[in-house]
Scaffold this motif. Sequence first.
Motif, PDB file in Angstrom:
ATOM      1  N   THR A   1       6.349 -13.952  10.120  1.00 47.07           N
ATOM      2  CA  THR A   1       5.056 -13.283   9.912  1.00 47.07           C
ATOM      3  C   THR A   1       5.098 -12.476   8.619  1.00 47.07           C
ATOM      4  O   THR A   1       4.148 -12.505   7.808  1.00 47.07           O
ATOM      5  N   GLN A   2       6.187 -11.761   8.406  1.00 48.50           N
ATOM      6  CA  GLN A   2       6.344 -10.983   7.169  1.00 48.50           C
ATOM      7  C   GLN A   2       6.302 -11.898   5.945  1.00 48.50           C
ATOM      8  O   GLN A   2       5.672 -11.569   4.928  1.00 48.50           O
ATOM      9  N   ALA A   3       6.979 -13.042   6.028  1.00 49.04           N
ATOM     10  CA  ALA A   3       7.007 -13.985   4.903  1.00 49.04           C
ATOM     11  C   ALA A   3       5.604 -14.490   4.586  1.00 49.04           C
ATOM     12  O   ALA A   3       5.207 -14.561   3.410  1.00 49.04           O
ATOM     13  N   ASN A   4       4.842 -14.833   5.615  1.00 53.06           N
ATOM     14  CA  ASN A   4       3.461 -15.288   5.391  1.00 53.06           C
ATOM     15  C   ASN A   4       2.604 -14.191   4.775  1.00 53.06           C
ATOM     16  O   ASN A   4       1.768 -14.448   3.903  1.00 53.06           O
ATOM     17  N   TRP A   5       2.811 -12.959   5.212  1.00 51.93           N
ATOM     18  CA  TRP A   5       2.066 -11.840   4.641  1.00 51.93           C
ATOM     19  C   TRP A   5       2.387 -11.665   3.151  1.00 51.93           C
ATOM     20  O   TRP A   5       1.509 -11.376   2.346  1.00 51.93           O
ATOM     21  N   MET A   6       3.665 -11.823   2.784  1.00 51.37           N
ATOM     22  CA  MET A   6       4.046 -11.660   1.380  1.00 51.37           C
ATOM     23  C   MET A   6       3.413 -12.755   0.513  1.00 51.37           C
ATOM     24  O   MET A   6       3.000 -12.501  -0.624  1.00 51.37           O
ATOM     25  N   ILE A   7       3.327 -13.968   1.039  1.00 46.82           N
ATOM     26  CA  ILE A   7       2.696 -15.058   0.288  1.00 46.82           C
ATOM     27  C   ILE A   7       1.210 -14.761   0.079  1.00 46.82           C
ATOM     28  O   ILE A   7       0.683 -14.892  -1.038  1.00 46.82           O
ATOM     29  N   LYS A   8       0.524 -14.307   1.134  1.00 46.72           N
ATOM     30  CA  LYS A   8      -0.910 -14.010   1.018  1.00 46.72           C
ATOM     31  C   LYS A   8      -1.153 -12.785   0.136  1.00 46.72           C
ATOM     32  O   LYS A   8      -2.134 -12.723  -0.609  1.00 46.72           O
ATOM     33  N   SER A   9      -0.243 -11.826   0.191  1.00 44.13           N
ATOM     34  CA  SER A   9      -0.364 -10.640  -0.665  1.00 44.13           C
ATOM     35  C   SER A   9      -0.226 -11.012  -2.135  1.00 44.13           C
ATOM     36  O   SER A   9      -0.943 -10.494  -2.992  1.00 44.13           O
ATOM     37  N   SER A  10       0.699 -11.927  -2.420  1.00 48.00           N
ATOM     38  CA  SER A  10       0.897 -12.350  -3.806  1.00 48.00           C
ATOM     39  C   SER A  10      -0.333 -13.068  -4.348  1.00 48.00           C
ATOM     40  O   SER A  10      -0.671 -12.942  -5.523  1.00 48.00           O
TER      41      SER A  10
END
Length: 546
Positions: free
Chosen positions: A242-251
């Motif tokens: 979930t954290q990894a997906n959030w970082m991709i969307k944040s970028s």
Amino acid sequence: MKKTHSMRTNSAKTAELPNDVQALKQLLLKVEESARAANEKLAEREATVTKQKTHIRYLEEIVKLFKANKFGKSSEKSPDQTELFDEVETEGGDSEGSWVAEAVESEENSEPETVPATKAKAGRKPIPKEYPRIIIEHDVPEDEQRCSCGCEKQHIGDEVSEQLDIVPAVIQVLQHRRKKYVCKNCEGQIQTASLPAQPIPKSNASPGLLAYIATAKYQDALPLYRIENILSRLNIHLPRNTQANWMIKSSELLQPLYNLLNDQLLESGYVHMDETPVQVLKEPGKKAESKSYMWVRKTGDPNKKESIVLFDYASSRKADVVKTLLPDFQGYLQTDDYAGYNHLDTIKGVHHLGCFAHARRKFVEAQKVAPSKKGATSKADMAVSLIQKLYAIENKIKDFSPDKRLATRQKESAPQLEKLKSWLDKSLVTTLPKGKTGMALSYLAKNWNKLTLYVEDERLNIDNNTVENAIRPFAIGRKNWMFSNSQKGAKASAMLYSIIETAKSNDLNPHAYLQLLFTKMPQVKSIEEYEQLLPWNAKELLAKKV
């Protein structure tokens, strides 16, 4: 008796020679040809032996360097550099030593004064005033508040001391309550207050949480599974995927800001550039263990307030990547000696600078494998000393005005470079090319024009260390999280490293800056509003927030 026997033997051999002159000539020619073949064979054998000795020496240097790097000091500084040049050169075995001694003597006489480094004051630093103070009062016991003479003691002040206290992370929930309205008379449609645009729609991640995860991973080098464990101790379940997906969307949210930074970097006229390996497991057409690269660019002009650091992921290290990252670039570009940058030398308007730190590093490696002889000075020692004097000048002028910095370089650095070049030309003739010292000399000679270009402009740096320092947080993080799972993850890492390192180079708190971006950017509607969020423009917004 022996003499008589020898005479008889020689007489017998002479009797075997043919009486015919032509036959005698043919015999002599055969003997000469045989002797020539034997000499050629001997010379070939000697050449082979020499080649093998050179190769053995080269392998010994590799082993010695490996041991020095594995078990020795990692610093390139040598505590004995000021005492190295009491004896003549030992490697060349020629008359070069006397020339070296003369060069060093004249060097010492003309050495520029260096500004002593100001030592930081020792002792405890005060705790910043912006943190809240919790007052804990301590009073004298009541029976001691009365003097022995019978009078009551008067309170005249407080003795104040401070301790720094840290409360573990405070977890809070931002509960958005959207007012709902309806007309009771006609019972029409219900109207609900709109929710402000969020960094990740339909997610329970706040700007503060996204900033926390990004800072923890990309600045503090914590892998996501460790962040998951830290939060689990606070009874928060937040899986790493979930954290990894959030970082991709944040970028993806940060892309417009990156584009503005990229445009300003290309227009800056002076860029440092380097690249470092990164492993991406799921990359089309490549094995999981194969290398990809993170390319880093940084603005170099110290006279400009805007400092930009940009990371870019690429699946290869080809020159095409450089062309993609520097389209229509004009100005100064500083890199190492990687061949992927060489095509820039043919582009009009691009001035390619080299890195003296790389040149010096090769001589430091040669120092580690040089024959250890007490009181002797190797070529590597001499090179390191001469280059060190160039750095002493740079250290002295770092706070000078632009005009004075350029004038000092022309007056002091240029003559020092001439001495180094004169020594280099002599050393190249007397040093075997195969070996650490020969390779270091060849590197210096090959890149001489690129290495010396910095003295022509006060904005330019002597080396490429500024971008290598920007890479260091990535290299530290790579040791912990080791790889990216996908190309999307690698690109997201590049984006977030870009924003964090740019924030740091502009003296901003990365967490506060990211929280500001994740709060404001979903609501931005124009380029002008994006420009207000650039690091050097966002300082006022962050100050108001504090």
